[in-house]
Design an enzyme around this catalytic site. Structure first.
Site, mmCIF file in Angstrom:
data_model
loop_
_atom_site.group_PDB
_atom_site.id
_atom_site.type_symbol
_atom_site.label_atom_id
_atom_site.label_comp_id
_atom_site.label_asym_id
_atom_site.label_seq_id
_atom_site.Cartn_x
_atom_site.Cartn_y
_atom_site.Cartn_z
ATOM 1 N N ASN A 1 -2.568 -6.599 3.069
ATOM 2 C CA ASN A 1 -2.985 -5.213 2.841
ATOM 3 C C ASN A 1 -2.982 -4.577 4.066
ATOM 4 O O ASN A 1 -2.666 -5.059 5.185
ATOM 5 C CB ASN A 1 -4.568 -5.500 2.302
ATOM 6 C CG ASN A 1 -5.044 -4.275 1.653
ATOM 7 O OD1 ASN A 1 -4.393 -3.358 0.789
ATOM 8 N ND2 ASN A 1 -6.174 -3.659 2.084
ATOM 9 N N LYS A 2 -3.670 -3.369 4.057
ATOM 10 C CA LYS A 2 -3.584 -2.856 5.313
ATOM 11 C C LYS A 2 -4.150 -3.209 6.571
ATOM 12 O O LYS A 2 -5.230 -4.252 6.361
ATOM 13 C CB LYS A 2 -4.583 -1.523 5.061
ATOM 14 C CG LYS A 2 -4.709 -0.272 6.105
ATOM 15 C CD LYS A 2 -3.310 0.254 6.783
ATOM 16 C CE LYS A 2 -2.419 0.693 5.566
ATOM 17 N NZ LYS A 2 -1.063 0.916 6.260
ATOM 18 N N ASP B 1 -1.131 -5.054 -1.106
ATOM 19 C CA ASP B 1 0.378 -4.538 -1.143
ATOM 20 C C ASP B 1 1.167 -5.634 -1.610
ATOM 21 O O ASP B 1 2.364 -5.230 -2.271
ATOM 22 C CB ASP B 1 0.805 -4.131 0.153
ATOM 23 C CG ASP B 1 0.011 -2.884 0.424
ATOM 24 O OD1 ASP B 1 -1.096 -2.574 0.793
ATOM 25 O OD2 ASP B 1 0.590 -1.642 0.073
ATOM 26 N N GLY C 1 -0.003 4.217 -0.735
ATOM 27 C CA GLY C 1 -0.615 3.269 -1.643
ATOM 28 C C GLY C 1 0.199 2.556 -2.679
ATOM 29 O O GLY C 1 1.108 3.254 -3.238
ATOM 30 N N ARG D 1 9.862 1.571 1.748
ATOM 31 C CA ARG D 1 8.877 0.860 2.461
ATOM 32 C C ARG D 1 8.817 -0.512 2.278
ATOM 33 O O ARG D 1 9.151 -0.834 0.868
ATOM 34 C CB ARG D 1 7.463 1.373 2.257
ATOM 35 C CG ARG D 1 7.175 2.873 2.797
ATOM 36 C CD ARG D 1 5.802 3.157 2.757
ATOM 37 N NE ARG D 1 4.861 2.655 3.798
ATOM 38 C CZ ARG D 1 3.367 2.766 3.780
ATOM 39 N NH1 ARG D 1 2.977 3.619 2.751
ATOM 40 N NH2 ARG D 1 2.849 2.287 4.734
HETATM 41 O O1 MRU Z 1 -0.058 2.310 4.048
HETATM 42 P P1 MRU Z 1 -0.647 2.755 2.923
HETATM 43 O O2 MRU Z 1 -1.639 3.980 2.941
HETATM 44 O O3 MRU Z 1 0.278 2.963 1.767
HETATM 45 O O4 MRU Z 1 -1.473 1.383 2.735
HETATM 46 C C1 MRU Z 1 -2.031 1.422 1.465
HETATM 47 C C2 MRU Z 1 -2.908 -0.154 1.428
HETATM 48 O O5 MRU Z 1 -2.838 -0.740 2.150
HETATM 49 C C3 MRU Z 1 -3.849 -0.059 0.119
HETATM 50 O O6 MRU Z 1 -4.810 -0.937 0.368
HETATM 51 C C4 MRU Z 1 -3.105 -0.977 -0.687
HETATM 52 O O7 MRU Z 1 -1.552 -0.118 -1.067
HETATM 53 C C5 MRU Z 1 -3.619 -0.947 -2.341
HETATM 54 S S1 MRU Z 1 -3.676 0.629 -3.079
HETATM 55 C C6 MRU Z 1 -4.341 0.321 -4.566
#
Ligand code: MRU
Length: 352
Positions: free
Chosen positions: A251-252, A241, A48, A86
């Site tokens: 984003n994801k 992100d 996150g 990351r």
């Molecule tokens: O791979 P992750 O679990 O770190 O990905 C997280 C996301 O894509 C969230 O939607 C993003 O970081 C926003 S968190 C408020």
């Protein structure tokens, strides 16, 4: 809130909740070295965007304590290495760069290592407290927008990935909007995308919704079109992100599919993200680096191969939603309509 804290600092010991084991087990890992911090982020013990940034700040506290250094160059070197853990979430570099700027005058006056540790600890606590406040501000802005769109009734919403307490600390961003609306009795039902392949939606978002007693259903991403067509969804809320100057939002993975479908069915698609998630140095989302994750996340399940030996997988962890599909971006400085254009977006983010 009966959700376990994703990051705990107690008497100088930093512990991260191992999110890979949720919801079955609540296990904390201690951060004793900078390498632990890098590994926690890279291996997704913590994940996150905002939480990655805060974990990195605590990592630098740990590094200062271990290294006994009071040298700005050594600090910069250690933090640059940590920033490689990351690539997509800009919050990681944002928090580390902010900490460098914050400490610069203390390095310049050759403050002792003890003073630097103390300063960075309070900076980190302040940043975390600030985000908590910002999350509330964004949730209130979203409530105003929902009232304007639909009046004061309860809403049926959809979300993807995990953007709650586990991703940010108290409240959360997109899921924070859901929690806040729910606290006002304004959530009818939430559809949470399972978020293949890592299952942040199934393992984390559904867990947070369940802990808060919010009415919800888990769906597979393949059901998005059907759900949007048949389930009277009022709005979609996702996190971010990295947001480029033109409003394109990384984003994801799956977010952009959801946005394109949402537009087809006329459902507003909103992004909820603090200004630390913006990267206005990038003119468009095409310039955002997309993290590629191991093939095994797709080819294997519970450590066992589910595909034939000759099958490889392509596993981007994020995608970029074009700003034209985004109805609005809630940040703590206000509601940004990507149609405002890059200059206006940048001015809002800079607070001018
Ligand atoms: O791979 P992750 O679990 O770190 O990905 C997280 C996301 O894509 C969230 O939607 C993003 O970081 C926003 S968190 C408020």
């Amino acid at each position: 809130m009966n959700i376990p804290s994703p990051l705990i600092e107690e008497r100088g010991i930093i512990r991260a909740l191992d999110q890979r084991l949720l919801p079955q087990q609540e296990v904390y890992c201690e951060m004793n070295r900078l390498e632990d911090c890098h590994r926690f982020i890279a291996d997704m013990v913590v994940r996150g965007a905002p939480l990655i940034g805060f974990t990195a700040l605590w990592g630098m506290v740990v590094w200062l304590k271990k290294s006994h250094s009071n040298c700005a160059n050594e600090y910069a070197k250690a933090s640059s290495w940590l920033a490689t853990a990351r690539p997509t979430a800009v919050n990681l570099a944002y928090e580390l760069n902010s900490s460098k700027d914050f400490l610069a005058p203390y390095f310049a006056e050759q403050a002792t290592n003890e003073i630097l540790v103390e300063k960075l600890e309070s900076f980190t606590r302040e940043r975390m407290a600030q985000l908590e406040q910002d999350n509330l501000t964004m949730a209130k802005l979203a409530e105003t927008e929902m009232n304007a769109l639909y009046g004061k009734r309860s809403y049926r919403v959809m979300t993807l990935c995990n953007t709650g307490y586990l991703a940010c600390g108290p409240l959360g961003t997109a899921l924070g909007v859901v929690s806040y609306l729910n606290s006002k009795g304004k959530v009818d039902h939430v559809f949470a995308c399972e978020t293949r392949p890592y299952l942040q939606g199934a393992r984390l978002t559904a867990y947070e919704l369940d802990k808060q007693g919010i009415s919800h259903s888990l769906i597979v991403e393949g059901a998005i079109s059907h759900v949007l067509k048949t389930q009277n969804i009022d709005a979609i809320f996702i996190g971010a992100d990295r947001i480029a100057a033109n409003g394109d939002t990384a984003n994801k993975v799956g977010s952009s599919t959801l946005a394109i479908c949402a537009r087809h069915y006329g459902v507003p698609f909103f992004v909820v993200a603090p200004t630390s998630s913006f990267d206005t140095s990038l003119s468009s989302g095409d310039l955002i680096e997309i993290e590629m994750r191991p093939e095994e996340e797709i080819t294997h399940r519970d450590g066992k191969r589910v595909t034939s030996i000759g099958t490889s997988a392509f596993n981007p962890s994020f995608d970029v939603t074009a700003s034209e599909h985004i109805a609005g971006i809630f940040c703590e400085k206000g509601l940004i309509r990507p149609s405002m254009g890059a200059d206006n977006l940048c001015n809002i983010v800079k607070g001018v």
